[in-house]
Design an enzyme around this catalytic site. Structure first.
Site, mmCIF file in Angstrom:
data_model
loop_
_atom_site.group_PDB
_atom_site.id
_atom_site.type_symbol
_atom_site.label_atom_id
_atom_site.label_comp_id
_atom_site.label_asym_id
_atom_site.label_seq_id
_atom_site.Cartn_x
_atom_site.Cartn_y
_atom_site.Cartn_z
ATOM 1 N N ARG A 1 1.121 -1.247 -0.127
ATOM 2 C CA ARG A 1 -0.117 -0.133 0.022
ATOM 3 C C ARG A 1 0.760 1.203 -0.082
ATOM 4 O O ARG A 1 0.418 2.128 -0.863
ATOM 5 C CB ARG A 1 -1.028 0.167 1.188
ATOM 6 C CG ARG A 1 -2.267 -0.864 0.820
ATOM 7 C CD ARG A 1 -2.665 -1.348 2.200
ATOM 8 N NE ARG A 1 -4.192 -1.877 2.059
ATOM 9 C CZ ARG A 1 -4.282 -3.144 1.703
ATOM 10 N NH1 ARG A 1 -2.967 -4.041 1.487
ATOM 11 N NH2 ARG A 1 -5.486 -3.695 1.849
ATOM 12 N N ARG B 1 -5.569 -23.619 -0.195
ATOM 13 C CA ARG B 1 -5.232 -23.957 1.296
ATOM 14 C C ARG B 1 -6.003 -24.915 1.829
ATOM 15 O O ARG B 1 -5.800 -25.177 3.091
ATOM 16 C CB ARG B 1 -5.060 -22.475 1.897
ATOM 17 C CG ARG B 1 -3.733 -21.906 1.431
ATOM 18 C CD ARG B 1 -3.588 -20.508 2.205
ATOM 19 N NE ARG B 1 -2.373 -20.012 1.799
ATOM 20 C CZ ARG B 1 -2.220 -18.437 1.733
ATOM 21 N NH1 ARG B 1 -3.143 -17.515 2.298
ATOM 22 N NH2 ARG B 1 -0.926 -17.963 1.318
ATOM 23 N N SER C 1 -10.850 -8.516 -2.148
ATOM 24 C CA SER C 1 -11.154 -7.207 -1.489
ATOM 25 C C SER C 1 -9.903 -6.262 -2.243
ATOM 26 O O SER C 1 -10.014 -4.972 -2.442
ATOM 27 C CB SER C 1 -10.782 -7.224 -0.011
ATOM 28 O OG SER C 1 -9.328 -7.459 0.188
ATOM 29 N N ASP D 1 -5.528 -14.624 5.938
ATOM 30 C CA ASP D 1 -4.328 -14.989 6.293
ATOM 31 C C ASP D 1 -3.939 -15.688 7.527
ATOM 32 O O ASP D 1 -2.953 -16.126 7.716
ATOM 33 C CB ASP D 1 -3.354 -13.780 5.916
ATOM 34 C CG ASP D 1 -3.461 -13.298 4.391
ATOM 35 O OD1 ASP D 1 -2.924 -12.265 4.110
ATOM 36 O OD2 ASP D 1 -4.023 -14.027 3.622
ATOM 37 N N ARG E 1 -4.919 -17.767 -10.676
ATOM 38 C CA ARG E 1 -5.679 -17.220 -9.786
ATOM 39 C C ARG E 1 -6.683 -16.294 -10.509
ATOM 40 O O ARG E 1 -6.425 -15.349 -11.351
ATOM 41 C CB ARG E 1 -5.070 -16.457 -8.597
ATOM 42 C CG ARG E 1 -4.108 -17.624 -7.895
ATOM 43 C CD ARG E 1 -3.150 -16.715 -6.875
ATOM 44 N NE ARG E 1 -4.195 -16.147 -5.809
ATOM 45 C CZ ARG E 1 -3.398 -15.409 -4.777
ATOM 46 N NH1 ARG E 1 -1.986 -15.108 -4.833
ATOM 47 N NH2 ARG E 1 -4.104 -15.054 -3.775
ATOM 48 N N ARG F 1 3.036 -19.228 3.333
ATOM 49 C CA ARG F 1 2.202 -19.494 4.675
ATOM 50 C C ARG F 1 2.084 -21.147 5.013
ATOM 51 O O ARG F 1 2.025 -21.394 6.232
ATOM 52 C CB ARG F 1 0.901 -18.932 4.525
ATOM 53 C CG ARG F 1 1.077 -17.196 4.632
ATOM 54 C CD ARG F 1 -0.346 -16.671 4.715
ATOM 55 N NE ARG F 1 -0.182 -15.246 4.325
ATOM 56 C CZ ARG F 1 0.177 -14.444 4.831
ATOM 57 N NH1 ARG F 1 0.311 -14.236 6.060
ATOM 58 N NH2 ARG F 1 0.138 -12.884 4.438
#
Ligand SMILES: O=C(O)C1=C[C@@H](OP(=O)(O)O)[C@@H](O)[C@H](O)C1
Ligand SMILES: C=C(OP(=O)(O)O)C(=O)O
Length: 393
Positions: free
Chosen positions: A25, A309, A137, A278, A97, A350
């Protein structure tokens, strides 16, 4: 690279890994005001965001964004607002994706395909836009930037809204920098104001820090994680502080540090992770040692992360002897005796960190352990500094 981990006790003090979300950001904010970042950790995704803004500045016709969906999905509305003609591509993981919702929403642009690589030709951004809220989002965050580039606009989000906490993060950032962005109901009103400048570091990341906190809990120790930002009011990854406190861990925040201490048994819990996707991986680690069955709901969109995931969390838990299944659109985790295990990182940072936490208990091996570089290249060295008996070869 392989990480070979022996049973370890994780404790002490550590600086929080820098936030991928806050970092990306701030980097995109450099298109709107002066931003100077010191001592940033060059994770793969941070490098891709830098790549993207450099490409915009030099008006190149090709932008590569690696595996960073945040960079990609924020970039698309920005290049449309700037009326650029550009081809965007990513790695194999990102090519799989979805980006359909933003393509459907941007009526004044032409798209060569519905997935990467994609060539975009734009006649600009409409003053008002309607976009589906359930895919990601990241599009809405990107549109907030895009509307700052063209003087303002309105974003009507078609519910359900997923990962709302990240929209809140973007709105909070712009308002802290002096702008005027409001989310009222399902509509974002962007009323740009002059933005202040920023010189400093990228703030610490709660979701990435939670892997250190939970590794310490699994080894029944305590840890202090500093360099974090004050937890905002809205619900988001920073609520991990309270989530751990509510399942039997001593967990509290004070003056930019998060204090975590094992207190005994961990209570099972039911959590909807739709707004905090996450956290699904680190929560899976700690719920592996809970006294009973826990349930993570709101997991459907975990299928479209770097890996599916739902599958890779369950496969990783089972590789370490933990009883887990996917049932009624939820991940069910039954507290177990964690055993020594091993995985090959399924190109998902992750998942490697989840396996790292589980391996702290009785040891284990993670092949392709460098996959943590997507968000936290310091993960293994930080765990070693906290007492992790880890060999990297
Ligand atoms: O805006 C962001 O920084 C992010 C939004 C989330 O993605 P979705 O909005 O696609 O869930 C999250 O999974 C990702 O790691 C970072
Ligand atoms: C999904 C993630 O990132 P991105 O969507 O930016 O690829 C993540 O960091 O878990």
């Amino acid at each position: 690279m392989k990480a070979i981990i022996d049973k370890s006790n994780i404790e002490g003090k550590v600086k929080a890994p820098q936030s991928k979300s806050q970092g990306i950001r701030l980097i995109f904010l450099s298109l709107l005001t002066k931003i100077k970042l010191y001592n940033y950790t060059p994770s793969d995704d941070i490098k891709m965001a830098l790549n993207a803004v450099d490409a915009i500045r030099s008006k190149t016709d090709y932008i590569y964004v690696g595996g960073s969906a945040t960079t990609l999905r924020m970039l698309i509305p920005i290049v449309v607002a700037l009326k650029m003609k550009v081809t965007i591509d990513g790695d194999e993981s990102l090519r799989r994706r979805p980006i359909s919702s933003i393509i459907k929403a941007l009526k004044k642009a032409k798209f060569s395909s519905a997935s990467l690589p994609i060539t975009i030709e734009s006649n600009g951004l409409e003053e008002e836009i309607e976009i589906e809220g359930w895919e990601s989002s990241q599009y809405i965050s990107g549109l907030i930037y895009a509307y700052h580039l063209i003087g303002g606009g309105k974003i009507k989000i078609i519910p359900p809204i997923s990962s709302k906490s990240y929209i809140e993060m973007t709105i909070d950032l712009f308002n802290r920098f002096g702008s005027d962005v409001k989310l009222e109901g399902n509509t974002v009103y962007v009323n740009p104001k002059p933005l202040r400048e920023y010189e400093g570091e990228i703030p610490g990341d709660y979701a990435l820090s939670s892997f250190y906190a939970i590794a310490s809990i699994i080894s029944q120790r305590k840890i202090e994680i500093n360099g974090l930002y004050d937890p905002p009011e809205y619900f988001g990854d920073h609520k991990i502080i309270d989530i751990l406190a509510n399942i039997g861990v001593k967990s509290y925040y004070s003056k930019h540090s998060w204090f975590v201490e094992y207190q005994g048994s961990i209570s099972p819990v039911e959590i909807d992770i739709n707004d905090i996707p996450d956290l699904s991986t680190s929560l899976s680690a700690i719920l592996s040692i809970a006294d009973g069955a826990s349930k993570l709901s709101g997991v459907e969109r975990l299928k479209i992360k770097e890996s599916n995931r739902i599958e890779t969390i369950i496969d990783t838990l089972e590789a370490f002897g933990v009883n887990a299944e996917y049932k009624d659109q939820s991940i069910i985790i039954r507290g177990s005796q964690i055993k020594r295990g091993s995985i090959i990182c399924p190109n998902d940072h992750r998942i490697a960190m989840l396996a790292g936490d589980l391996a702290i208990k009785e040891g284990g091996e993670i092949e392709k352990a460098e996959c943590v570089n997507k968000s936290n290249p310091k993960f293994w060295e930080d765990l070693i500094s906290l007492g992790g008996k880890i060999t990297l070869e």
